[in-house]
Design an enzyme around this catalytic site. Sequence first.
Site, PDB file in Angstrom:
ATOM      1  N   ARG A   1       1.003  -1.063  -0.009  1.00 31.75           N
ATOM      2  CA  ARG A   1       0.023   0.082  -0.151  1.00 31.75           C
ATOM      3  C   ARG A   1       0.908   1.245  -0.040  1.00 31.75           C
ATOM      4  NH1 ARG A   1      -1.903   0.366   4.368  1.00 31.75           N
ATOM      5  NH2 ARG A   1      -1.632  -1.271   5.261  1.00 31.75           N
TER       6      ARG A   1
ATOM      7  N   TYR B   1      -1.490  -3.353  -6.904  1.00 31.89           N
ATOM      8  CA  TYR B   1      -1.170  -3.957  -5.606  1.00 31.89           C
ATOM      9  C   TYR B   1      -2.699  -4.104  -4.674  1.00 31.89           C
ATOM     10  CZ  TYR B   1      -0.201  -5.158  -0.701  1.00 31.89           C
ATOM     11  OH  TYR B   1      -0.509  -5.786   0.554  1.00 31.89           O
TER      12      TYR B   1
ATOM     13  N   LYS C   1      -9.782  -2.359   1.541  1.00 34.38           N
ATOM     14  CA  LYS C   1      -9.524  -1.030   2.665  1.00 34.38           C
ATOM     15  C   LYS C   1     -10.463  -0.073   2.045  1.00 34.38           C
ATOM     16  CE  LYS C   1      -7.267  -3.848   5.193  1.00 34.38           C
ATOM     17  NZ  LYS C   1      -5.806  -4.319   4.890  1.00 34.38           N
TER      18      LYS C   1
ATOM     19  N   HIS D   1     -10.719  -2.596  11.250  1.00 31.30           N
ATOM     20  CA  HIS D   1      -9.624  -3.302  11.019  1.00 31.30           C
ATOM     21  C   HIS D   1      -9.412  -4.473  11.866  1.00 31.30           C
ATOM     22  CE1 HIS D   1      -5.401  -3.591   9.355  1.00 31.30           C
ATOM     23  NE2 HIS D   1      -5.943  -4.298   8.520  1.00 31.30           N
TER      24      HIS D   1
ATOM     25  N   SER E   1      -1.542  -4.227   9.840  1.00 33.69           N
ATOM     26  CA  SER E   1      -1.215  -5.028   8.933  1.00 33.69           C
ATOM     27  C   SER E   1       0.238  -5.734   9.003  1.00 33.69           C
ATOM     28  CB  SER E   1      -1.066  -4.361   7.545  1.00 33.69           C
ATOM     29  OG  SER E   1      -2.333  -3.484   7.473  1.00 33.69           O
TER      30      SER E   1
ATOM     31  N   CYS F   1       0.488  -8.226  11.222  1.00 33.42           N
ATOM     32  CA  CYS F   1       0.891  -8.413  12.809  1.00 33.42           C
ATOM     33  C   CYS F   1       0.215  -9.795  13.228  1.00 33.42           C
ATOM     34  CB  CYS F   1       0.534  -7.281  13.585  1.00 33.42           C
ATOM     35  SG  CYS F   1       1.550  -5.715  13.164  1.00 33.42           S
TER      36      CYS F   1
ATOM     37  N   ASP G   1      -9.499 -10.035   8.859  1.00 35.51           N
ATOM     38  CA  ASP G   1      -9.039  -8.567   8.454  1.00 35.51           C
ATOM     39  C   ASP G   1      -9.882  -7.514   8.737  1.00 35.51           C
ATOM     40  OD1 ASP G   1      -6.666  -7.109   7.624  1.00 35.51           O
ATOM     41  OD2 ASP G   1      -7.839  -6.578   5.572  1.00 35.51           O
TER      42      ASP G   1
ATOM     43  N   ARG H   1       1.915 -12.453  -0.860  1.00 32.57           N
ATOM     44  CA  ARG H   1       0.547 -12.586  -0.403  1.00 32.57           C
ATOM     45  C   ARG H   1      -0.078 -13.656  -0.871  1.00 32.57           C
ATOM     46  NH1 ARG H   1      -2.044  -8.782   3.692  1.00 32.57           N
ATOM     47  NH2 ARG H   1      -0.200  -7.435   4.003  1.00 32.57           N
TER      48      ARG H   1
HETATM   49  O1  SAT Z   1      -2.835  -4.447   1.319  1.00 28.94           O
HETATM   50  S1  SAT Z   1      -4.007  -4.722   1.986  1.00 28.94           S
HETATM   51  O2  SAT Z   1      -4.621  -3.503   2.782  1.00 28.94           O
HETATM   52  O3  SAT Z   1      -4.849  -5.553   1.329  1.00 28.94           O
HETATM   53  C1  SAT Z   1      -3.394  -5.658   3.101  1.00 28.94           C
HETATM   54  C2  SAT Z   1      -3.215  -4.807   4.338  1.00 28.94           C
HETATM   55  O4  SAT Z   1      -2.201  -4.116   4.316  1.00 28.94           O
HETATM   56  O5  SAT Z   1      -3.523  -5.202   5.643  1.00 28.94           O
HETATM   57 MN    MN Z   2      -5.382  -5.591   6.763  1.00 28.72          MN
END
Ligand code: SAT
Ligand code: MN
Length: 589
Positions: free
Chosen positions: A79, A207, A216, A236, A258, A260, A285, A374
């Site tokens: 991101r 991405y 998000k 989140h 993210s 973690c 998530d 991922r």
């Molecule tokens: O890139 S994403 O937002 O989909 C994954 C994350 O950072 O939590």
């Molecule tokens: Mn996330």
Amino acid sequence: MTAAGQSISPAQAPPALRRWVEQVASRTRPDRVHWCDGSDAEYRLLIQQMLASGELLKLNPATHPGCYLHRSNPSDVARVENLTFVCSESREDAGPNNNWMAPAEAHRKMDALFDGCMHGRTMYVIPYCMGPIDSPYARCGVEITDSAYVAANMKLMTRMGAEALARIAGDGSFVKGLHSLGELDPGRRFIMHFPESLEIQSYGSGYGGNALLGKKCHALRIAGWQARQEGWLAEHMLVVGIENPAGVTHYIACAFPSACGKTNLAMLIPPSSMPGWRVWTVGDDIAWLHPGPDGRLWAINPEAGYFGVVPGTNVKTNRQAFEMIRRDTIFTNVGLTADNQPWWEGIDEGKPAIDWQGRPYDPATGPAAHPNSRFTVSARQNPNYSPMADAPQGVPISALVFGGRRSTLAPLVFQAHDWQHGVLVGAAMASETTAAATGDVGVVRRDPMAMKPFAGYNFGDYWQHWLSIARRVPQLPGIFHVNWFRRDASGRFLWPGYGENLRVLAWIIERCEGRAAADETAIGAIPRRDSIKLAGLDLPDATIAELLSVDVAQWRREADEIDSYLAGFGSRLPAELRGELESLRARLK
Ligand code: SAT
Ligand code: MN
């Protein structure tokens, strides 16, 4: 794929959607328009087409049937928080926690970028539903994109296609998300949110968090804005059901930044010393939390799949995830073995031959898998997918858990005194940064409620909204804070983490049931040694003592830092939160 191959006809779409699709097509000028029906046959066609174009590589079908590798542009692997904007009419509404641009200026910029950008490409129209299709809490959107990779990922991550389109026709409104890969040039990359008109525009990145707009952008930033107006929360958070040996299941929702460990916790396997316990995944998530008719807080997971961090996944850390991603999975930016199996750091088997950029693996040029590589996989492949994950009303929440990645200071677990104190605990969260976003890794930053990158409006207003939940939910969940990431002086983790985290969750649940003992401290209630299940762990007494200790001098300094952080929100900072901080300070004296 040709327009003739599609089984949704635009005629089934409501007029407002048809008009918008026509407007977008006349600006972006694609060669073809494909309305996604969300079928398995369509998914297979998308895959075939990406294999032909080289966007996907087929992984070893003997070991990983139905698995593919996508390599992103090396400049496009996370991101981009610095290029992500909230474009509300008033800058104050976006707050100091967001980049802001005036809507008119942002539209001018984006219109210029989108002009003719889909020439030579197919434009996919993706109707999707966030949440169970028949849930009163679910919300729909339509993403228009020129990326087949995005379309295939949306099929795994959301309820996408014909059913969503039918719901949109009934709902009347939907979130409009427009995405183009553009030139994948970091200099021409923007992720724009227009909360007042329910629009998202994303250009120049393929991405996950920048391009899968249901995730998000919609389910947190735009939905957060709606949630504030309508009296609910878009967070989140993972959601899990924890079943104790007596067969009683409590649901908890946990907010961690993210990368973690949310996916690992959501799929946790109980340690052998805790027979009879089970963990059921509702989501890994995002949680939408609503005051329920019975006075409790209820959660749905708006997503239908997982976009999880790959490195570190192995039989010991998360056997369930490890097995789940052996079939029908899209991998992004992992390495390869000589026989075309995916490979990543921490897999604990095989050897890398090719790195994530497609080069022969050379440890001198970095890891084989990108640290933010991922997997995308449908939640239905999770053997512990909760039978309640598709329930329209969601699941009732017993506890909310905040947690950061902190090598020092924060104890293993503590419980806030009450809701208002819990909101301060969430607002004061801090965590070491990870590879999920571009920028430095390992730097402690404030990440309130793990929402720093995702709160679509001023944090001051957001905390006020959190405080207001106490008036709407008579039976509030308890609020807790955990830290799995404490280290000793030599940098070793003090707590084993992964499956052993269930010991802490069990304490949290027993606290909610009024059964587990705790000692009150200045920062909150800490478990009594005999109230937390530590048998079979083999941790030295001194380590346990350190994990459960509160260093008052360090916490005084922390309170000063929290104070100066909160002061940045000026007059939008709720007075109750300031009062809570003063009470914390008084207790630390
Ligand atoms: O890139 S994403 O937002 O989909 C994954 C994350 O950072 O939590
Ligand atoms: Mn996330």
